[in-house]
Design a protein around this motif. Structure first.
Motif, PDB file in Angstrom:
ATOM      1  N   SER A   1       0.948  -1.146   0.132  1.00  0.00           N
ATOM      2  CA  SER A   1      -0.146   0.077  -0.070  1.00  0.00           C
ATOM      3  C   SER A   1       0.936   1.295  -0.009  1.00  0.00           C
ATOM      4  O   SER A   1       1.952   1.213   0.928  1.00  0.00           O
ATOM      5  CB  SER A   1      -0.720   0.075   1.358  1.00  0.00           C
ATOM      6  OG  SER A   1      -1.452   1.334   1.587  1.00  0.00           O
ATOM      7  N   LEU A   2       0.649   2.187  -0.761  1.00  0.00           N
ATOM      8  CA  LEU A   2       1.262   3.415  -0.658  1.00  0.00           C
ATOM      9  C   LEU A   2       0.898   4.390   0.155  1.00  0.00           C
ATOM     10  O   LEU A   2       1.443   5.680   0.134  1.00  0.00           O
ATOM     11  CB  LEU A   2       1.222   4.164  -2.141  1.00  0.00           C
ATOM     12  CG  LEU A   2       2.024   3.241  -3.177  1.00  0.00           C
ATOM     13  CD1 LEU A   2       2.378   4.270  -4.645  1.00  0.00           C
ATOM     14  CD2 LEU A   2       3.737   2.709  -2.944  1.00  0.00           C
ATOM     15  N   SER A   3      -0.172   4.125   0.994  1.00  0.00           N
ATOM     16  CA  SER A   3      -0.669   5.113   1.926  1.00  0.00           C
ATOM     17  C   SER A   3       0.277   5.100   2.813  1.00  0.00           C
ATOM     18  O   SER A   3       0.491   4.295   3.659  1.00  0.00           O
ATOM     19  CB  SER A   3      -2.246   4.509   2.269  1.00  0.00           C
ATOM     20  OG  SER A   3      -2.317   5.347   3.546  1.00  0.00           O
ATOM     21  N   ASP A   4       0.709   6.346   3.236  1.00  0.00           N
ATOM     22  CA  ASP A   4       1.550   6.690   4.658  1.00  0.00           C
ATOM     23  C   ASP A   4       0.715   6.954   5.670  1.00  0.00           C
ATOM     24  O   ASP A   4       1.213   7.591   6.870  1.00  0.00           O
ATOM     25  CB  ASP A   4       2.897   7.448   4.267  1.00  0.00           C
ATOM     26  CG  ASP A   4       2.402   8.773   3.669  1.00  0.00           C
ATOM     27  OD1 ASP A   4       1.072   9.129   3.486  1.00  0.00           O
ATOM     28  OD2 ASP A   4       3.191   9.633   3.528  1.00  0.00           O
ATOM     29  N   LEU A   5      -0.330   6.849   5.670  1.00  0.00           N
ATOM     30  CA  LEU A   5      -1.388   7.220   6.701  1.00  0.00           C
ATOM     31  C   LEU A   5      -0.987   6.688   8.238  1.00  0.00           C
ATOM     32  O   LEU A   5      -0.915   7.042   9.132  1.00  0.00           O
ATOM     33  CB  LEU A   5      -2.840   7.219   6.496  1.00  0.00           C
ATOM     34  CG  LEU A   5      -3.850   8.060   6.987  1.00  0.00           C
ATOM     35  CD1 LEU A   5      -3.880   9.410   6.539  1.00  0.00           C
ATOM     36  CD2 LEU A   5      -5.390   7.339   6.702  1.00  0.00           C
ATOM     37  N   LEU A   6      -0.868   5.223   8.048  1.00  0.00           N
ATOM     38  CA  LEU A   6      -0.423   4.397   9.177  1.00  0.00           C
ATOM     39  C   LEU A   6       0.978   3.917   9.013  1.00  0.00           C
ATOM     40  O   LEU A   6       1.050   3.247   9.959  1.00  0.00           O
ATOM     41  CB  LEU A   6      -1.594   3.267   9.400  1.00  0.00           C
ATOM     42  CG  LEU A   6      -2.970   3.742   9.354  1.00  0.00           C
ATOM     43  CD1 LEU A   6      -3.915   2.503   9.537  1.00  0.00           C
ATOM     44  CD2 LEU A   6      -3.144   4.258  10.734  1.00  0.00           C
ATOM     45  N   THR A   7       1.720   3.975   7.943  1.00  0.00           N
ATOM     46  CA  THR A   7       2.971   3.341   7.880  1.00  0.00           C
ATOM     47  C   THR A   7       4.244   4.534   7.506  1.00  0.00           C
ATOM     48  O   THR A   7       3.612   5.395   6.541  1.00  0.00           O
ATOM     49  CB  THR A   7       2.728   2.382   6.587  1.00  0.00           C
ATOM     50  OG1 THR A   7       1.807   1.508   6.828  1.00  0.00           O
ATOM     51  CG2 THR A   7       4.130   1.689   6.519  1.00  0.00           C
ATOM     52  N   PRO A   8       5.119   4.588   7.926  1.00  0.00           N
ATOM     53  CA  PRO A   8       6.232   5.612   7.538  1.00  0.00           C
ATOM     54  C   PRO A   8       6.402   5.413   6.135  1.00  0.00           C
ATOM     55  O   PRO A   8       6.696   4.187   5.829  1.00  0.00           O
ATOM     56  CB  PRO A   8       7.279   5.441   8.204  1.00  0.00           C
ATOM     57  CG  PRO A   8       7.016   4.493   9.556  1.00  0.00           C
ATOM     58  CD  PRO A   8       5.704   3.526   9.019  1.00  0.00           C
ATOM     59  N   TRP A   9       6.773   6.650   5.293  1.00  0.00           N
ATOM     60  CA  TRP A   9       7.033   6.322   4.112  1.00  0.00           C
ATOM     61  C   TRP A   9       8.460   5.502   3.894  1.00  0.00           C
ATOM     62  O   TRP A   9       8.521   4.759   2.891  1.00  0.00           O
ATOM     63  CB  TRP A   9       7.493   7.636   3.220  1.00  0.00           C
ATOM     64  CG  TRP A   9       7.808   7.483   1.823  1.00  0.00           C
ATOM     65  CD1 TRP A   9       9.105   8.021   1.273  1.00  0.00           C
ATOM     66  CD2 TRP A   9       6.943   7.086   0.712  1.00  0.00           C
ATOM     67  NE1 TRP A   9       9.045   7.663  -0.037  1.00  0.00           N
ATOM     68  CE2 TRP A   9       7.968   7.131  -0.486  1.00  0.00           C
ATOM     69  CE3 TRP A   9       5.817   6.645   0.700  1.00  0.00           C
ATOM     70  CZ2 TRP A   9       7.639   6.792  -1.479  1.00  0.00           C
ATOM     71  CZ3 TRP A   9       5.412   6.109  -0.577  1.00  0.00           C
ATOM     72  CH2 TRP A   9       6.186   6.270  -1.807  1.00  0.00           C
ATOM     73  N   GLU A  10       9.242   5.716   4.809  1.00  0.00           N
ATOM     74  CA  GLU A  10      10.653   4.924   4.771  1.00  0.00           C
ATOM     75  C   GLU A  10      10.262   3.214   4.659  1.00  0.00           C
ATOM     76  O   GLU A  10      11.088   2.682   3.824  1.00  0.00           O
ATOM     77  CB  GLU A  10      11.454   5.201   5.873  1.00  0.00           C
ATOM     78  CG  GLU A  10      12.059   6.537   6.058  1.00  0.00           C
ATOM     79  CD  GLU A  10      10.683   7.413   6.298  1.00  0.00           C
ATOM     80  OE1 GLU A  10      10.183   7.100   7.279  1.00  0.00           O
ATOM     81  OE2 GLU A  10      10.750   8.866   5.916  1.00  0.00           O
ATOM     82  N   THR A  11       9.357   3.057   5.498  1.00  0.00           N
ATOM     83  CA  THR A  11       8.978   1.426   5.256  1.00  0.00           C
ATOM     84  C   THR A  11       8.507   1.076   3.945  1.00  0.00           C
ATOM     85  O   THR A  11       8.810   0.037   3.398  1.00  0.00           O
ATOM     86  CB  THR A  11       7.900   1.104   6.577  1.00  0.00           C
ATOM     87  OG1 THR A  11       8.581   1.433   7.720  1.00  0.00           O
ATOM     88  CG2 THR A  11       7.719  -0.222   6.378  1.00  0.00           C
ATOM     89  N   ILE A  12       7.566   1.762   3.267  1.00  0.00           N
ATOM     90  CA  ILE A  12       7.206   1.726   2.130  1.00  0.00           C
ATOM     91  C   ILE A  12       8.109   1.554   1.161  1.00  0.00           C
ATOM     92  O   ILE A  12       8.274   0.606   0.047  1.00  0.00           O
ATOM     93  CB  ILE A  12       5.923   2.798   1.810  1.00  0.00           C
ATOM     94  CG1 ILE A  12       4.862   2.710   2.802  1.00  0.00           C
ATOM     95  CG2 ILE A  12       5.490   2.688   0.388  1.00  0.00           C
ATOM     96  CD1 ILE A  12       4.068   4.145   2.655  1.00  0.00           C
ATOM     97  N   GLU A  13       9.142   2.649   1.213  1.00  0.00           N
ATOM     98  CA  GLU A  13      10.303   2.686   0.232  1.00  0.00           C
ATOM     99  C   GLU A  13      10.994   1.370   0.270  1.00  0.00           C
ATOM    100  O   GLU A  13      11.622   0.810  -0.728  1.00  0.00           O
ATOM    101  CB  GLU A  13      10.863   3.841   0.477  1.00  0.00           C
ATOM    102  CG  GLU A  13      12.018   4.183  -0.484  1.00  0.00           C
ATOM    103  CD  GLU A  13      12.657   5.732  -0.419  1.00  0.00           C
ATOM    104  OE1 GLU A  13      13.680   5.811  -0.239  1.00  0.00           O
ATOM    105  OE2 GLU A  13      11.704   6.671  -0.176  1.00  0.00           O
ATOM    106  N   ARG A  14      11.311   0.881   1.465  1.00  0.00           N
ATOM    107  CA  ARG A  14      12.253  -0.131   1.858  1.00  0.00           C
ATOM    108  C   ARG A  14      11.770  -1.594   1.010  1.00  0.00           C
ATOM    109  O   ARG A  14      12.115  -2.341   0.508  1.00  0.00           O
ATOM    110  CB  ARG A  14      12.625  -0.404   3.126  1.00  0.00           C
ATOM    111  CG  ARG A  14      13.322  -1.533   3.766  1.00  0.00           C
ATOM    112  CD  ARG A  14      13.262  -1.362   5.216  1.00  0.00           C
ATOM    113  NE  ARG A  14      13.512  -2.605   5.700  1.00  0.00           N
ATOM    114  CZ  ARG A  14      12.969  -3.021   7.227  1.00  0.00           C
ATOM    115  NH1 ARG A  14      12.342  -2.105   7.814  1.00  0.00           N
ATOM    116  NH2 ARG A  14      13.314  -4.256   7.613  1.00  0.00           N
ATOM    117  N   ARG A  15      10.306  -1.632   1.163  1.00  0.00           N
ATOM    118  CA  ARG A  15       9.584  -2.678   0.592  1.00  0.00           C
ATOM    119  C   ARG A  15       9.491  -2.456  -0.999  1.00  0.00           C
ATOM    120  O   ARG A  15       9.678  -3.533  -1.437  1.00  0.00           O
ATOM    121  CB  ARG A  15       8.169  -2.699   1.202  1.00  0.00           C
ATOM    122  CG  ARG A  15       8.297  -3.126   2.642  1.00  0.00           C
ATOM    123  CD  ARG A  15       6.884  -3.229   3.350  1.00  0.00           C
ATOM    124  NE  ARG A  15       7.156  -3.772   4.636  1.00  0.00           N
ATOM    125  CZ  ARG A  15       6.196  -3.629   5.722  1.00  0.00           C
ATOM    126  NH1 ARG A  15       5.179  -2.792   5.331  1.00  0.00           N
ATOM    127  NH2 ARG A  15       6.675  -4.073   6.857  1.00  0.00           N
TER     128      ARG A  15
END
Lengths: 249, 249
Positions: B138-152
């Motif tokens: 999910s690209l939503s950073d409402l509940l997840t830091p963008w750094e985690t999304i980027e790492r995935r």
């Protein structure tokens, strides 16, 4: 969507993981309307009784290409054909091969009818393990080099994805789940919450929640789907639950 | 599975991505049997007409915890409650939060009823993009830091997973898909076959197949699901198809 407006179409249809109840209404409509139903022997046997007036065709496992050509031959005669798979036809199912072989039959229409895949069905049994980003990996090296599988396991483990494993074992691959767990343990705690579900939606359905260390020493069979939690996954009320993100409760 | 044997149970139920046709028979049975149906206003409005005799309760978006507590309060009174979500309740849906809040209501039973998630539903529209290992992010950073999304995103791109993106955009995150594509382009060819599906199973359903380079410059909205192929994904018969593995056709 226009269903059944033309003749000679193949509906690649997922029946869901087990019980007829987990089929969609759309898949039910496809089975009603198609005169020919084709699939792997075991799945055909599951639905044959419910549709006594249909033509059923099947081939044993590993004869997938032959099964697909059978579907195109029937459709080319003007018949609507349901090519059925368990789970979702589009996730490790027959949809891809039908499109590949469809190069030889441009006159035959193809439509994919989605179903509940094992990842979804098993997650519901375990609780809520897939509430955050997840990776689905098949441990079968029949069509994929083991090096590729290993690379994906490492990447998913390192980036803290929840991991869902399909085909975690077979007679020839009895130690593959053990090998996968050993790799994942290089990046994740041995206490990581994991789960297994066997016979999803079928008679004898069972599940177990256990740690990654325990999972490594647990034999599973080919009817089992395996879940490895992310670093936030927890056991709650005897279930495997991955929180969606920052605590908002 | 014992449905409705006890009173006061919450059925966290996925309705599928769009059309009622994509609901499972099991979800249909749950809606029939529960006296209270709770959900996000938009989904409730979609099914209210079909069930005129039910009690419908809802809260606007972002009031998820409140909606869950409402469900437990009703179930604690002895009612069977369907907590409905679009797609699969267990994939970025309400199942996790129900279990989390369920810590305060140990007497209320919880059962998750799976549905077709957007990844499956959209894949069927595009062709067969998810025939091999895939990652859902999910690209939503409402509940997840963008750094985690980027790492995935990096991990999934590097290990050649097919990638399925949920929540690729919103008003506040208009450039997130562009940022994700830029990251993936560090590991994958700009010619990688990608796809977008909008309004899966709903009126105005549409899809597009395009290259990763093109995707990067394509605006999408929150009703869109995005697919980025692996290195073997191809366009076949105007569809997005990932072969299952070694050629066996």
């Amino acid at each position: 969507m226009k269903l059944f407006m033309e003749h000679g179409k193949i509906y690649v249809t997922g029946l869901g993981p087990g019980a007829a109840e987990q089929m969609t209404f759309q898949a039910g409509n496809v089975l009603e309307k198609c005169s020919v139903i084709i699939g792997y022997t075991v799945y055909i046997d599951l639905i044959r009784e419910a549709y006594p007036d249909k033509v059923f065709l099947s081939t044993p496992m590993r004869r997938e290409a032959e099964r697909c050509r059978m579907a195109f031959e029937e459709a080319a005669k003007g018949k609507n054909v349901a090519m059925v798979c368990s789970g979702d036809a589009g996730i490790y199912g027959m949809a891809g091969l039908i499109y590949e072989i469809g190069r030889d039959y441009p006159e035959v229409g193809i439509e994919v009818v989605p179903g509940i895949t094992a990842a979804s069905g098993g997650a519901a049994v375990l609780g809520a393990p897939l509430m955050h980003d997840f990776a689905v990996i098949s441990l079968s090296d029949l069509l994929t080099p083991w090096e590729t599988i290993e690379r994906r396991l490492r990447a998913a483990a390192e980036a803290d994805f929840v991991i869902c494993l399909y085909n975690p074992s077979s007679k020839k691959r009895a130690d593959y789940l053990r090998r996968a767990c050993a790799l994942i343990l290089q990046y994740r705690s041995g206490k990581t919450v994991c789960g297994t579900v066997r016979n999803i939606g079928r008679e004898g359905e069972s599940c177990r929640i256990l740690s990654l260390e325990e999972l490594m020493d647990t034999p599973v069979d080919m009817f089992t789907t395996v879940y490895i939690g992310n670093s936030n996954t927890m056991e709650l009320r005897g279930r495997m639950v991955t929180p969606r993100g920052y605590r908002d409760v």
